[in-house]
Scaffold this active site. Structure first.
Site, PDB file in Angstrom:
ATOM      1  CD  GLU A  25      14.660 131.066   4.957  1.00  0.00           C
ATOM      2  OE1 GLU A  25      15.455 132.022   4.954  1.00  0.00           O
ATOM      3  OE2 GLU A  25      14.156 130.604   5.986  1.00  0.00           O
ATOM      4  CE  LYS A  86      18.715 137.887   8.567  1.00  0.00           C
ATOM      5  NZ  LYS A  86      18.945 137.761  10.022  1.00  0.00           N
ATOM      6  CE  LYS A 159      15.028 131.445  13.666  1.00  0.00           C
ATOM      7  NZ  LYS A 159      15.410 131.998  12.445  1.00  0.00           N
TER       8      LYS A 159
HETATM    9  N1  PSU Z   1      15.289 129.532  10.268  1.00  0.00           N
HETATM   10  C1  PSU Z   1      16.416 128.790  10.244  1.00  0.00           C
HETATM   11  N2  PSU Z   1      17.563 129.363   9.864  1.00  0.00           N
HETATM   12  C2  PSU Z   1      17.615 130.668   9.458  1.00  0.00           C
HETATM   13  C3  PSU Z   1      16.421 131.454   9.471  1.00  0.00           C
HETATM   14  C4  PSU Z   1      15.296 130.837   9.879  1.00  0.00           C
HETATM   15  O1  PSU Z   1      16.385 127.601  10.573  1.00  0.00           O
HETATM   16  O2  PSU Z   1      18.681 131.130   9.077  1.00  0.00           O
HETATM   17  C5  PSU Z   1      16.442 132.869   8.944  1.00  0.00           C
HETATM   18  C6  PSU Z   1      15.187 133.113   8.093  1.00  0.00           C
HETATM   19  O3  PSU Z   1      15.612 133.608   6.845  1.00  0.00           O
HETATM   20  C7  PSU Z   1      14.413 134.161   8.844  1.00  0.00           C
HETATM   21  C8  PSU Z   1      15.538 134.933   9.456  1.00  0.00           C
HETATM   22  O4  PSU Z   1      13.592 134.932   8.012  1.00  0.00           O
HETATM   23  O5  PSU Z   1      16.413 133.901   9.919  1.00  0.00           O
HETATM   24  C9  PSU Z   1      15.073 135.859  10.550  1.00  0.00           C
HETATM   25  O6  PSU Z   1      16.058 136.815  10.773  1.00  0.00           O
HETATM   26  P1  PSU Z   1      15.726 138.106  11.689  1.00  0.00           P
HETATM   27  O7  PSU Z   1      15.475 137.540  13.050  1.00  0.00           O
HETATM   28  O8  PSU Z   1      16.979 138.941  11.599  1.00  0.00           O
HETATM   29  O9  PSU Z   1      14.531 138.785  11.086  1.00  0.00           O
END
Ligand code: PSU
Ligand code: MN
Length: 303
Positions: A25, A86, A159
């Site tokens: 990604e 994003k 996370k």
């Molecule tokens: N994991 C990381 N850093 C990031 C992300 C994940 O270590 O920046 C990103 C990924 O692209 C994931 C996104 O899909 O954060 C999730 O964002 P949200 O919670 O807004 O869906």
């Protein structure tokens, strides 16, 4: 209407030869890590995939085209651009149609990987159910994507800024297989263990590849989440992170951060509050995931 999708020469050749390809990604590059560590890490992750015998396909949207595999100059330019959009499932098509440039999240990268015929994808951590979701309703589109799009995603769990019990419940509800790789405990990104059971355990890339193929044979939509714990040497114990996460969370609430800004805000505050240690751990776990994904991709390519 033809799809505006461009493969790098390396990816096109690998696919023509039936070799393993691993999608990567780009939101982790533009929103997850600071310059210049972001581009250094992106290159190191690509090299880790190559060293493990597969070909990397970093995904991003550039001027209205989905790029699957980025040329080095394109990767560098994207990593340096401020305020890159994003892109997740909701905005991917609209943004491509409008001719825009943007970084793909886990959800959007899965969609692009499927369109390009790539079965395996490595990242750091997936998005999930945020703490306080009972009030904010903030649940990442990554979870629904795992339920719909047949790509096996290798991550170091979700996370630790998220509500992990609720994230696991949601994955169960959506019917997403969550596979602990050589562990019975669901990993918590910067830490090896969350104290929550991983629903399935597998110990070899071959088992993961076989399960992936079986899902296809059964015509089951959706992918698999492979939860690969961070290497021992790089982990930050959960007790040390807990107060940092709580502080970052309180600041986000105080500042009224909502929607897609939440995850980048928390990651950058945790980076500052740990004086960069969270970033070192993040890099180590992404590399570790890239190596495992390459091994699974090689197994799938073997058929
Ligand atoms: N994991 C990381 N850093 C990031 C992300 C994940 O270590 O920046 C990103 C990924 O692209 C994931 C996104 O899909 O954060 C999730 O964002 P949200 O919670 O807004 O869906
Ligand atoms: Mn969200």
């Amino acid at each position: 209407m033809s799809l505006p999708l461009t493969r790098s020469a390396e990816v096109a050749e690998a696919q023509a030869a039936g070799r393993g390809v691993v999608a990567l990604e780009s939101t982790i590059i533009t929103h997850g890590m600071p310059w210049p560590r972001n581009v250094e890490t992106a290159r190191a992750v690509e090299d880790a995939v190559r060293a493990a015998g597969a070909v990397p396909a970093t995904v991003a949207v550039i001027a209205g085209r989905i790029h699957v595999g980025l040329e080095p100059g394109t990767l560098e330019a994207l990593a340096q651009t401020k305020d890159v959009r994003k892109l997740s499932r909701a905005d991917l098509a609209a943004w491509v149609a409008a001719g825009g440039t943007g970084a793909t999240t886990v959800a959007a990268t899965m969609i692009c990987a499927r369109l390009a015929g790539i079965a395996i994808f490595a990242t750091g951590g997936i998005g999930g159910v945020h703490r306080g979701a009972e009030h904010s309703f903030d649940i990442s589109a990554d979870l629904r994507e795992l339920a719909e799009t047949p790509v096996t995603v290798v991550a170091a769990g979700a996370k630790a800024i998220l509500d992990l019990p609720k994230t696991l419940e949601m994955l169960e509800t959506l019917g997403v297989p969550v596979i602990g790789y050589r562990t019975d405990d669901f990993p918590a990104f910067w830490s090896r263990a969350s104290g929550l059971a991983a629903p399935i355990r597998m110990d070899t890339p071959a088992e993961i590849a076989a399960a992936h193929r079986m899902r296809a044979a059964m015509a089951l939509p959706g992918g698999q989440l492979v939860a690969n714990p961070i290497p021992h040497a790089a982990e930050i114990p959960a007790e040390r992170l807990a107060p940092v996460i709580a502080a970052a969370q309180a600041e986000a609430a105080e500042a009224g951060i909502t929607g897609k800004e939440v995850t980048p805000f928390l990651l950058s505050r945790i980076f500052e509050l740990t004086e960069g240690r969270s970033l070192e751990a993040n890099i180590a776990l992404v590399l570790n995931n890239a190596r495992l994904a390459a091994a699974i991709a090689a197994e799938i390519a073997r058929g």
